[in-house]
Design a protein around this motif. Structure first.
Motif, PDB file in Angstrom:
ATOM      1  N   MET A   1      20.840  -3.463 -11.406  1.00 22.05           N
ATOM      2  CA  MET A   1      20.369  -3.867 -10.105  1.00 22.05           C
ATOM      3  C   MET A   1      18.898  -3.435  -9.967  1.00 22.05           C
ATOM      4  N   ALA A   2      18.041  -4.345  -9.547  1.00 19.16           N
ATOM      5  CA  ALA A   2      16.614  -4.066  -9.412  1.00 19.16           C
ATOM      6  C   ALA A   2      16.339  -3.369  -8.079  1.00 19.16           C
ATOM      7  N   ARG A   3      15.423  -2.427  -8.133  1.00 15.06           N
ATOM      8  CA  ARG A   3      15.049  -1.715  -6.907  1.00 15.06           C
ATOM      9  C   ARG A   3      13.904  -2.454  -6.227  1.00 15.06           C
ATOM     10  N   LYS A   4      13.939  -2.411  -4.934  1.00 14.74           N
ATOM     11  CA  LYS A   4      12.838  -2.991  -4.169  1.00 14.74           C
ATOM     12  C   LYS A   4      11.732  -1.962  -4.044  1.00 14.74           C
ATOM     13  N   LYS A   5      10.512  -2.407  -4.274  1.00 21.05           N
ATOM     14  CA  LYS A   5       9.368  -1.512  -4.109  1.00 21.05           C
ATOM     15  C   LYS A   5       8.953  -1.512  -2.647  1.00 21.05           C
ATOM     16  N   THR A   6       8.809  -0.330  -2.106  1.00 22.35           N
ATOM     17  CA  THR A   6       8.339  -0.238  -0.730  1.00 22.35           C
ATOM     18  C   THR A   6       6.820  -0.254  -0.751  1.00 22.35           C
ATOM     19  N   PRO A   7       6.214  -1.055   0.088  1.00 18.89           N
ATOM     20  CA  PRO A   7       4.753  -1.110   0.099  1.00 18.89           C
ATOM     21  C   PRO A   7       4.169   0.206   0.590  1.00 18.89           C
ATOM     22  N   GLU A   8       3.131   0.650  -0.084  1.00 19.10           N
ATOM     23  CA  GLU A   8       2.479   1.898   0.318  1.00 19.10           C
ATOM     24  C   GLU A   8       1.692   1.664   1.593  1.00 19.10           C
ATOM     25  N   PRO A   9       1.732   2.600   2.525  1.00 17.82           N
ATOM     26  CA  PRO A   9       0.961   2.421   3.759  1.00 17.82           C
ATOM     27  C   PRO A   9      -0.534   2.495   3.465  1.00 17.82           C
ATOM     28  N   LYS A  10      -1.296   1.666   4.161  1.00 17.87           N
ATOM     29  CA  LYS A  10      -2.747   1.677   3.985  1.00 17.87           C
ATOM     30  C   LYS A  10      -3.320   2.927   4.640  1.00 17.87           C
ATOM     31  N   PRO A  11      -4.287   3.566   3.997  1.00 15.54           N
ATOM     32  CA  PRO A  11      -4.899   4.744   4.623  1.00 15.54           C
ATOM     33  C   PRO A  11      -5.685   4.332   5.864  1.00 15.54           C
ATOM     34  N   ALA A  12      -5.789   5.235   6.796  1.00 15.74           N
ATOM     35  CA  ALA A  12      -6.502   4.958   8.041  1.00 15.74           C
ATOM     36  C   ALA A  12      -7.991   4.783   7.756  1.00 15.74           C
ATOM     37  N   ALA A  13      -8.629   3.908   8.519  1.00 13.97           N
ATOM     38  CA  ALA A  13     -10.059   3.666   8.359  1.00 13.97           C
ATOM     39  C   ALA A  13     -10.854   4.818   8.973  1.00 13.97           C
ATOM     40  N   CYS A  14     -11.999   5.095   8.405  1.00 15.72           N
ATOM     41  CA  CYS A  14     -12.888   6.149   8.903  1.00 15.72           C
ATOM     42  C   CYS A  14     -13.375   5.772  10.298  1.00 15.72           C
ATOM     43  N   SER A  15     -13.358   6.714  11.222  1.00 10.82           N
ATOM     44  CA  SER A  15     -13.758   6.412  12.597  1.00 10.82           C
ATOM     45  C   SER A  15     -15.268   6.278  12.755  1.00 10.82           C
ATOM     46  N   VAL A  16     -16.031   6.887  11.864  1.00  9.33           N
ATOM     47  CA  VAL A  16     -17.489   6.842  11.978  1.00  9.33           C
ATOM     48  C   VAL A  16     -18.039   5.498  11.503  1.00  9.33           C
ATOM     49  N   CYS A  17     -17.622   5.065  10.309  1.00  9.99           N
ATOM     50  CA  CYS A  17     -18.161   3.830   9.728  1.00  9.99           C
ATOM     51  C   CYS A  17     -17.222   2.647   9.903  1.00  9.99           C
ATOM     52  N   LYS A  18     -16.078   2.851  10.493  1.00  6.61           N
ATOM     53  CA  LYS A  18     -15.076   1.814  10.741  1.00  6.61           C
ATOM     54  C   LYS A  18     -14.587   1.157   9.450  1.00  6.61           C
ATOM     55  N   GLY A  19     -14.519   1.940   8.368  1.00  7.34           N
ATOM     56  CA  GLY A  19     -13.958   1.466   7.115  1.00  7.34           C
ATOM     57  C   GLY A  19     -14.917   0.792   6.161  1.00  7.34           C
ATOM     58  N   THR A  20     -16.206   0.702   6.510  1.00  9.20           N
ATOM     59  CA  THR A  20     -17.157   0.038   5.623  1.00  9.20           C
ATOM     60  C   THR A  20     -17.752   0.978   4.598  1.00  9.20           C
ATOM     61  N   GLY A  21     -17.838   2.263   4.907  1.00 12.49           N
ATOM     62  CA  GLY A  21     -18.441   3.230   3.991  1.00 12.49           C
ATOM     63  C   GLY A  21     -19.938   3.376   4.163  1.00 12.49           C
TER      64      GLY A  21
END
Length: 55
Positions: free
Chosen positions: A1-21
């Motif tokens: 029986m094959a196991r279902k892969k659970t999707p990894e949660p996305k890390p939270a975006a940086c509050s200063v740059c809003k995820g752009t870097g």
């Protein structure tokens, strides 16, 4: 029986740059520190990764 892969949660975006870097900084020149424009630079909070830093 094959196991279902659970999707990894996305890390939270940086509050200063809003995820752009990158963040914009005002460039000042001269003795009176006249503002001449803006320049993009590395976000020092997340070090350019765009992800919120770990606590």
């Amino acid at each position: 029986m094959a196991r279902k892969k659970t999707p990894e949660p996305k890390p939270a975006a940086c509050s200063v740059c809003k995820g752009t870097g990158e963040v914009s900084r005002t460039v000042r020149v001269g003795r009176r520190h006249r503002e001449v424009g803006q320049q993009t630079g590395l976000c020092l909070n997340c070090l350019g990764s765009g992800e919120a830093p770990a606590e």
